[in-house]
Structure formats: C-alpha cells, structure tokens
Design a protein around this motif. Structure first.
Motif, mmCIF file in Angstrom:
data_model
loop_
_atom_site.group_PDB
_atom_site.id
_atom_site.type_symbol
_atom_site.label_atom_id
_atom_site.label_comp_id
_atom_site.label_asym_id
_atom_site.label_seq_id
_atom_site.Cartn_x
_atom_site.Cartn_y
_atom_site.Cartn_z
ATOM 1 N N UNK A 16 -15.683 103.942 -71.256
ATOM 2 C CA UNK A 16 -14.992 104.447 -72.442
ATOM 3 C C UNK A 16 -15.597 105.761 -72.922
ATOM 4 N N UNK A 17 -16.908 105.891 -72.809
ATOM 5 C CA UNK A 17 -17.580 107.107 -73.275
ATOM 6 C C UNK A 17 -17.382 108.282 -72.338
ATOM 7 N N UNK A 18 -17.069 107.998 -71.054
ATOM 8 C CA UNK A 18 -16.932 109.053 -70.067
ATOM 9 C C UNK A 18 -18.252 109.623 -69.590
ATOM 10 N N UNK A 19 -19.362 108.937 -69.855
ATOM 11 C CA UNK A 19 -20.685 109.443 -69.487
ATOM 12 C C UNK A 19 -20.860 109.509 -67.976
ATOM 13 N N UNK A 20 -21.531 110.551 -67.512
ATOM 14 C CA UNK A 20 -21.789 110.758 -66.086
ATOM 15 C C UNK A 20 -23.231 110.357 -65.746
ATOM 16 N N UNK A 21 -23.473 110.194 -64.448
ATOM 17 C CA UNK A 21 -24.779 109.706 -63.994
ATOM 18 C C UNK A 21 -25.928 110.584 -64.479
ATOM 19 N N UNK A 22 -25.778 111.897 -64.362
ATOM 20 C CA UNK A 22 -26.889 112.796 -64.688
ATOM 21 C C UNK A 22 -27.311 112.671 -66.149
ATOM 22 N N UNK A 23 -26.348 112.573 -67.057
ATOM 23 C CA UNK A 23 -26.714 112.474 -68.470
ATOM 24 C C UNK A 23 -27.261 111.100 -68.816
ATOM 25 N N UNK A 24 -26.786 110.058 -68.132
ATOM 26 C CA UNK A 24 -27.296 108.712 -68.379
ATOM 27 C C UNK A 24 -28.719 108.560 -67.865
ATOM 28 N N UNK A 25 -29.022 109.212 -66.753
ATOM 29 C CA UNK A 25 -30.338 109.080 -66.123
ATOM 30 C C UNK A 25 -31.421 109.816 -66.890
ATOM 31 N N UNK A 27 -34.303 112.667 -67.789
ATOM 32 C CA UNK A 27 -35.299 113.505 -67.108
ATOM 33 C C UNK A 27 -36.471 112.677 -66.599
ATOM 34 N N UNK A 28 -36.188 111.662 -65.830
ATOM 35 C CA UNK A 28 -37.252 110.783 -65.361
ATOM 36 C C UNK A 28 -38.187 111.474 -64.379
ATOM 37 N N UNK A 29 -37.702 112.549 -63.749
ATOM 38 C CA UNK A 29 -38.572 113.275 -62.815
ATOM 39 C C UNK A 29 -39.741 113.930 -63.513
ATOM 40 N N UNK A 39 -38.905 110.850 -56.240
ATOM 41 C CA UNK A 39 -38.531 112.241 -55.972
ATOM 42 C C UNK A 39 -37.133 112.581 -56.493
ATOM 43 N N UNK A 40 -36.875 112.226 -57.747
ATOM 44 C CA UNK A 40 -35.595 112.555 -58.364
ATOM 45 C C UNK A 40 -34.487 111.552 -58.126
ATOM 46 N N UNK A 41 -34.773 110.478 -57.388
ATOM 47 C CA UNK A 41 -33.734 109.484 -57.079
ATOM 48 C C UNK A 41 -33.805 108.339 -58.104
ATOM 49 N N UNK A 42 -32.957 108.389 -59.107
ATOM 50 C CA UNK A 42 -32.978 107.382 -60.164
ATOM 51 C C UNK A 42 -31.583 106.818 -60.396
ATOM 52 N N UNK A 43 -31.541 105.549 -60.732
ATOM 53 C CA UNK A 43 -30.275 104.861 -60.993
ATOM 54 C C UNK A 43 -29.781 105.174 -62.398
ATOM 55 N N UNK A 44 -28.465 105.181 -62.554
ATOM 56 C CA UNK A 44 -27.862 105.691 -63.781
ATOM 57 C C UNK A 44 -27.742 104.667 -64.897
ATOM 58 N N UNK A 438 -39.153 104.050 -48.746
ATOM 59 C CA UNK A 438 -39.246 104.810 -47.501
ATOM 60 C C UNK A 438 -37.881 105.125 -46.906
ATOM 61 N N UNK A 439 -36.884 104.305 -47.199
ATOM 62 C CA UNK A 439 -35.536 104.541 -46.685
ATOM 63 C C UNK A 439 -34.645 105.219 -47.726
ATOM 64 N N UNK A 440 -35.253 105.752 -48.782
ATOM 65 C CA UNK A 440 -34.489 106.517 -49.745
ATOM 66 C C UNK A 440 -33.944 105.741 -50.921
ATOM 67 N N UNK A 441 -34.494 104.566 -51.201
ATOM 68 C CA UNK A 441 -34.002 103.782 -52.329
ATOM 69 C C UNK A 441 -34.223 104.526 -53.641
ATOM 70 N N UNK A 442 -33.279 104.331 -54.576
ATOM 71 C CA UNK A 442 -33.396 104.871 -55.924
ATOM 72 C C UNK A 442 -34.141 103.869 -56.803
#
Length: 453
Positions: A16-25, A27-29, A39-44, A438-442
């Motif tokens: 409903x809010x229209x929020x995107x992954x980048x704004x939800x995530x 600045x965890x880096x 390395x910047x791979x975070x779940x939203x 090691x396999x790129x998990x977020x």
C-alpha cells in the motif's frame, strides 16, 4: 499473533505504501560488523516471530541441547572419546576435545532452521563461541528507521533481542564472572583467520567493551603462557574467546603446535576458554544422527521426544547396513539413498559454512556423481539427512513487487534463554544451492512479539 499473520499484514502495508527495497533496507552497509560478511547484500524486510511460537521453538532447542549433552553417558558409559569418534571427529580432534572439556555443554548455540508447512526444521545446531550472526542487532535498528516498519512494530509490540549483548552475558556466565566484572578477553583466531578478519575482530572488541569486556583481537601465536598466566603482550588474559575451529587442527599444519600451550594453560587453571573444544563434538551433525536414530528413543522422556519429532529431520551416519525410515520400514541405507537421491542431502559432520555439502537435487548432479560421492563417504565423517523444502518468504524488490526467497533462520540460545535470531536468504530460484554467505546469501533481521500481544 504468529509469523504468518504478522507477515501478511505487514506486506499489505508495504504494498500500500509503495515502498521499494532500497528505502526499506536503509544504510546497513555502514556497519563494519555486518558489511564484512554481506557486502551490501541485505534483505528488504525482517521476518516475524510470535511470542508463543518463539517460546515453543526455544523449548524445543533446549530439549535438543539437553539430549545432546546426555549422549556420552547414555550411549557410551561416559567415554567421551568414544562419543567423539562416533560423531565423526578425527583422532587429532578427539585428543584436543579430551584436553579441552568444560564443566557443562555451552548454552550458546545457533540453530540453523528452515520453515516448512509443518513448522521449524533443524538443519544443524552450532554450539559454542564460534557461532556467527550474533551481530544482527544493527540490521534490526536500521530497518526500524523506516516509518512503515516502525509504525507496524509499535502497533504490534515487536522488538528484538540484542544478540551481541547476550553473547557478552554468555561469556561472563560461563567463565565464572559476574555482571560487574570486567575480564580481559582475547578474541583468538588461527593466524590465517586473524589475517583475514582483523578489521571485523577489532570492531567486535570495540562493541564488547561497551558491554563490559576488556577485549582485544589476536591469533593463537600471540598468546604466551608464563608465570602462571596467559599473556597477550603485557596484558594477562582472563578468557580466551575461541574463534578457531576444531577443523583448523586438520586444515592448518601450524595450529596444533600453537594450540597445545594454550590447552595446557587452561588445564592448569591459568586461563578460561570460551568455549571449550568439547563443544565441537556436541555440535557435530553426527550427534544429530544419534538423536534421530529410533534405536535411541528409549533414552528420552516424552517431552524431549516431542521436541525431537517436531524439529529434527531424519538423519543417519553414512554406514553400510539397514536403517529405519520415518514410516518404520527397514531399508538398506546405500540402496535407499541411491534410489531417493533428490530427497536427501549428504553432509560432512564437522565442516562449517556449507563446505562439502552435497544436495541430492542440485542442478547438474547426475546419479553417477551422487553414487560416487555417497560410496566415498561410507564409514567416513558424513551424514545423510532428509531434504527439508522450505516455504518461500516474500520480499519487496527494487520495484516494490514481492519476490520469493529461501530463508534460513539462525536462532540463538544463551545463558539467559532465547538469544535472538537473524536470517540468511537467497532467491527461491536458486533452490539447488546451499544458503550461506559464501554463495551470496543476503542478510536479514527478525522481529518478535515482546509484550504478549
């Protein structure tokens, strides 16, 4: 509420809010602790856990840990060496764990679990000091900066356990110190691990100092037993926080000689090790095979058996001969494994980080390759475990659309009880690979009910 109802309501709000992954995530880096691994791979978004299901899961994990702790006495007459061999440790490792035994099995654990249609299912139980992921609170704090999640969490009484604070509590409690003490702690890795992880270790020690540990990073070769103490430079060390693994004894030729003086000093009472090396035997996947074996069910009471039945998949050491399936049917292990490749996973008993794990359903793994690996594992330190098919979790993507991911829960226990949780996840389309960093998990967070709502 439970995780399913909390998830459905929260995702409806996000859409409903229209929020995107980048704004939800957020600045965890910016967190050195987190970005060292992700390395910047975070779940939203976080995953959710209701209070009742959290309490039941904690009870199940504690019952399983207690059952593991009893195995040397119940099955081997107190012969810990026989137990260690039975769960897959080499003779070098057996010798080390016999020298490094603690008064009790550590309460610091991380259970790695999938959630399928029937609930939580355990893939492995990591026990002791070298469990990763206890730096997860930074993810929770950053996600909660977004107003959609902050409002949702506030209206449902959701919060998180600071697992790093619980880790410090565990060190104090299991090393014999009180809340007001400030012991000198050497965060100790192998020389190779120290070279790779020094920035992370320095940041972790800085965080620990805020919670009451006078902590410093080092490797085994920098510790010097003398004059009735163990020294790091000019500092007498009270606690060695062990990051080096039992597998390092085999992996790195220099480690046994570096470890010996430290173990000698601990045996003389000159330093405490958090956690003693015997935790490696209890954490072996071979120990889970002993709990899963129906021949051992008579060792445990009804409550423990109920917990094992809920969370522990069918697991067996890779040995020739017959075994009993969940249905009660007796089958030859090798013949059954060859016929049911896609239902099974082959795992080494004591390696970490997904090393050596062979998924029977992996893309490109043919019957001949499976047969070759299975026969090579016979009578070795390997288990076969029933495949768990996790229910996908939906995460908002960069367009605000919901995408399915495979989520691996890491749930902690500690001296004070439940110790928090975090998530590693990969897109559901990558179901043929192991979920790990090691396999790129977020990386992702877990929020849970805290006030009984």
């Amino acid at each position: 509420m439970d995780r399913t109802s909390l998830t459905a309501e929260y995702l409806a709000r996000v859409v409903e809010s229209g929020a995107k992954a980048a704004e939800l995530t957020g600045s965890q880096q910016d967190s050195v602790l987190l970005d060292t691994f992700y390395a910047g791979r975070y779940l939203s978004r976080p995953l959710f856990l209701g209070r009742e299901e959290r309490d039941r899961l904690h009870t199940d994990l504690e019952n399983l840990r207690t059952a593991l702790a009893g195995l040397p006495d119940l099955l081997f007459g107190g012969d810990f060496a026989a137990f260690a061999r039975a769960v897959g440790l080499t003779e070098v490792q057996v010798s080390a764990v016999l020298r490094g035994r603690g008064p009790a099995v550590s309460r610091q654990t991380r259970a790695d679990l999938y959630v399928d249609e029937s609930g939580f299912k355990l893939l492995e139980l990591n026990i002791g000091s070298a469990v990763g992921g206890m730096d997860n609170a930074d993810m929770c704090r950053e996600l909660l900066r977004h107003p959609v999640l902050a409002d949702f969490a506030g209206s449902h009484g959701l919060g998180f356990v600071d697992s790093l604070r619980e880790q410090v509590n565990n060190v104090l409690a299991e090393s014999g110190f009180g809340p007001g003490d400030r012991p000198v702690v050497a965060l100790t890795d192998s020389p190779d691990g120290y070279r790779k992880m020094l920035p992370y270790m320095e940041e972790l020690c800085d965080r620990w100092r805020e919670f009451g540990l006078d902590a410093y990073p080092c490797h085994l070769g920098q510790l010097a037993p003398r004059d009735g103490r163990v020294w790091l430079g000019e500092r007498p060390v009270d606690v060695i926080f062990r990051v080096f693994l039992i597998g390092d004894l085999v992996k790195y030729p220099e480690v046994p000689a570096l470890m010996d003086p430290v173990l000698d000093a601990a045996e003389r009472g000159e330093v405490r090790i958090f956690t003693p090396l015997d935790s490696a035997a209890y954490a072996s996947k071979g120990a889970l095979a002993l709990l899963s074996d129906e021949r051992n069910r008579g060792l445990f009471d009804a409550e423990v058996l109920a917990s094992l039945d809920r969370i522990l998949p069918w697991t067996r050491m890779v040995r020739p001969g017959s075994v009993t399936l969940e249905s009660g049917e007796r089958v030859d292990l090798v013949e059954y494994a060859l016929r049911h490749q896609r239902e099974l996973v082959l795992k080494p008993t004591s390696l970490a980080g997904g090393d050596g794990v062979l998924l029977g359903w992996a893309d490109g793994l043919g019957p001949e390759q499976w047969r070759e690996q299975l026969l090579a594992a016979l009578d070795g330190p390997f288990i076969l475990q029933r495949r768990v098919t996790p229910t996908p979790e939906l995460y908002p993507d960069e367009n605000g659309e919901l995408q399915p991911w495979t989520a691996l829960w890491g749930v902690f226990t500690g001296a004070a009880g439940h110790g928090g949780a975090y998530i590693r996840a990969t897109p559901a389309s990558a179901a043929g690979q192991v979920v790990n960093v090691a396999t790129g998990a977020h990386g992702g967070a877990v929020l849970q009910e805290t006030d009984g709502r």
